[in-house]
Design a protein around this motif. Structure first.
Motif, PDB file in Angstrom:
ATOM      1  N   THR A 125       1.455 -54.853  22.768  1.00  0.00           N
ATOM      2  CA  THR A 125      -0.117 -54.320  22.684  1.00  0.00           C
ATOM      3  C   THR A 125      -0.695 -53.829  24.260  1.00  0.00           C
ATOM      4  O   THR A 125       0.132 -54.584  25.335  1.00  0.00           O
ATOM      5  CB  THR A 125      -1.000 -55.105  21.968  1.00  0.00           C
ATOM      6  OG1 THR A 125      -1.135 -56.398  22.474  1.00  0.00           O
ATOM      7  CG2 THR A 125      -0.675 -55.125  20.366  1.00  0.00           C
TER       8      THR A 125
ATOM      9  N   MET B 137      -4.152 -42.338  23.597  1.00  0.00           N
ATOM     10  CA  MET B 137      -2.990 -42.921  23.083  1.00  0.00           C
ATOM     11  C   MET B 137      -2.081 -41.820  23.000  1.00  0.00           C
ATOM     12  O   MET B 137      -0.565 -41.756  23.302  1.00  0.00           O
ATOM     13  CB  MET B 137      -3.135 -43.911  22.181  1.00  0.00           C
ATOM     14  CG  MET B 137      -3.880 -45.062  22.666  1.00  0.00           C
ATOM     15  SD  MET B 137      -3.222 -46.094  23.821  1.00  0.00           S
ATOM     16  CE  MET B 137      -1.695 -46.587  23.290  1.00  0.00           C
TER      17      MET B 137
ATOM     18  N   GLU C 171       2.009 -41.955  24.319  1.00  0.00           N
ATOM     19  CA  GLU C 171       2.985 -42.564  23.573  1.00  0.00           C
ATOM     20  C   GLU C 171       4.377 -42.322  23.655  1.00  0.00           C
ATOM     21  O   GLU C 171       5.363 -43.016  23.446  1.00  0.00           O
ATOM     22  CB  GLU C 171       2.458 -42.426  22.026  1.00  0.00           C
ATOM     23  CG  GLU C 171       2.686 -41.267  21.306  1.00  0.00           C
ATOM     24  CD  GLU C 171       2.342 -41.422  19.886  1.00  0.00           C
ATOM     25  OE1 GLU C 171       3.246 -41.115  19.100  1.00  0.00           O
ATOM     26  OE2 GLU C 171       1.269 -41.493  19.510  1.00  0.00           O
TER      27      GLU C 171
ATOM     28  N   ALA D 216       6.708 -44.809  25.391  1.00  0.00           N
ATOM     29  CA  ALA D 216       7.563 -45.824  24.562  1.00  0.00           C
ATOM     30  C   ALA D 216       8.923 -45.459  24.302  1.00  0.00           C
ATOM     31  O   ALA D 216       9.525 -46.329  23.974  1.00  0.00           O
ATOM     32  CB  ALA D 216       6.684 -46.187  23.347  1.00  0.00           C
TER      33      ALA D 216
ATOM     34  N   ARG E 113      10.401 -46.676  16.845  1.00  0.00           N
ATOM     35  CA  ARG E 113       8.945 -47.302  17.541  1.00  0.00           C
ATOM     36  C   ARG E 113       8.143 -46.622  16.649  1.00  0.00           C
ATOM     37  O   ARG E 113       8.168 -45.353  16.266  1.00  0.00           O
ATOM     38  CB  ARG E 113       8.982 -47.212  18.867  1.00  0.00           C
ATOM     39  CG  ARG E 113       8.989 -45.701  19.230  1.00  0.00           C
ATOM     40  CD  ARG E 113       7.694 -45.473  19.987  1.00  0.00           C
ATOM     41  NE  ARG E 113       7.655 -44.036  20.284  1.00  0.00           N
ATOM     42  CZ  ARG E 113       6.627 -43.057  20.105  1.00  0.00           C
ATOM     43  NH1 ARG E 113       5.683 -43.392  19.192  1.00  0.00           N
ATOM     44  NH2 ARG E 113       6.645 -41.739  20.512  1.00  0.00           N
TER      45      ARG E 113
ATOM     46  N   TYR F 186       3.670 -46.162  16.440  1.00  0.00           N
ATOM     47  CA  TYR F 186       2.272 -46.491  17.248  1.00  0.00           C
ATOM     48  C   TYR F 186       1.388 -46.743  16.290  1.00  0.00           C
ATOM     49  O   TYR F 186       1.194 -46.053  15.236  1.00  0.00           O
ATOM     50  CB  TYR F 186       1.821 -45.444  18.030  1.00  0.00           C
ATOM     51  CG  TYR F 186       2.131 -45.759  19.649  1.00  0.00           C
ATOM     52  CD1 TYR F 186       1.293 -46.423  20.302  1.00  0.00           C
ATOM     53  CD2 TYR F 186       3.178 -45.241  20.255  1.00  0.00           C
ATOM     54  CE1 TYR F 186       1.081 -46.663  21.602  1.00  0.00           C
ATOM     55  CE2 TYR F 186       3.299 -45.561  21.528  1.00  0.00           C
ATOM     56  CZ  TYR F 186       2.278 -46.360  22.186  1.00  0.00           C
ATOM     57  OH  TYR F 186       2.337 -46.634  23.543  1.00  0.00           O
TER      58      TYR F 186
ATOM     59  N   ASN G 223      -3.410 -49.054  19.740  1.00  0.00           N
ATOM     60  CA  ASN G 223      -2.779 -49.709  20.933  1.00  0.00           C
ATOM     61  C   ASN G 223      -1.615 -50.401  20.781  1.00  0.00           C
ATOM     62  O   ASN G 223      -1.080 -51.223  21.828  1.00  0.00           O
ATOM     63  CB  ASN G 223      -3.599 -49.949  22.204  1.00  0.00           C
ATOM     64  CG  ASN G 223      -4.146 -51.533  21.768  1.00  0.00           C
ATOM     65  OD1 ASN G 223      -4.167 -52.076  20.502  1.00  0.00           O
ATOM     66  ND2 ASN G 223      -4.559 -51.967  22.809  1.00  0.00           N
TER      67      ASN G 223
ATOM     68  N   ILE H 197       2.360 -50.929  19.877  1.00  0.00           N
ATOM     69  CA  ILE H 197       3.754 -50.395  19.747  1.00  0.00           C
ATOM     70  C   ILE H 197       4.635 -51.424  19.148  1.00  0.00           C
ATOM     71  O   ILE H 197       4.585 -52.553  19.407  1.00  0.00           O
ATOM     72  CB  ILE H 197       4.333 -50.162  21.163  1.00  0.00           C
ATOM     73  CG1 ILE H 197       3.633 -49.375  21.930  1.00  0.00           C
ATOM     74  CG2 ILE H 197       5.644 -49.386  20.821  1.00  0.00           C
ATOM     75  CD1 ILE H 197       4.294 -49.185  23.342  1.00  0.00           C
TER      76      ILE H 197
END
Length: 141
Positions: free
Chosen positions: A90, A105, A109, A112, A128, A130, A133, A135
């Protein structure tokens, strides 16, 4: 004179802020020029993949978490074994940094995914997600 003026904590905090600012400023640069940030992130991930040694899912996510924490994220949980692992991370990027760069975000993102080419190079599957906030990384073999 080396770093005698600054404590290790001061250096670490400054480095976290600088690395986050560089990533966010790069995001703005790509947006302003209509360039796909995904291409840069995939290219960087592929370059970084060359330096990773073979490892299992949990060890991989431990390294991911370390990298994320060094840019200011918080590791909430890390579970699993060599075949499957889950990490919840986070607080990256910080809300004030997003506001400073006028980003949200959804704009950032994609960063990531920088670990996706690394996972592929290690024959690991990568997902992954989201949520705000937060991941969540899931890695498996």
């Amino acid at each position: 004179m080396e770093h005698q003026l600054f404590t290790p904590e001061q250096l670490f905090t400054q480095a976290q802020g600088n690395s986050t600012a560089l990533m966010l400023a790069t995001t703005v640069y790509f947006q302003q020029r209509g360039l796909p940030l995904e291409d840069l992130v995939a290219s960087l991930g592929s370059q970084f993949a060359r330096d990773w040694e073979p490892m299992g899912a949990h060890e991989f996510l431990e390294a991911v978490a370390l990298n994320m924490v060094t840019v200011g994220a918080t590791l909430q949980t890390l579970t699993g074994d060599e075949f499957e692992a889950l990490a919840v991370i986070t607080d990256w990027p910080p809300v004030d940094a997003l506001e400073f760069f006028r980003l949200n975000m959804q704009d950032v993102e994609v960063w990531a995914d920088i670990f996706k080419p690394v996972a592929a190079s290690l024959d690991l599957q990568f997902e992954r997600y989201y949520d705000g906030n937060t991941i969540t990384y899931r890695i498996w073999r």
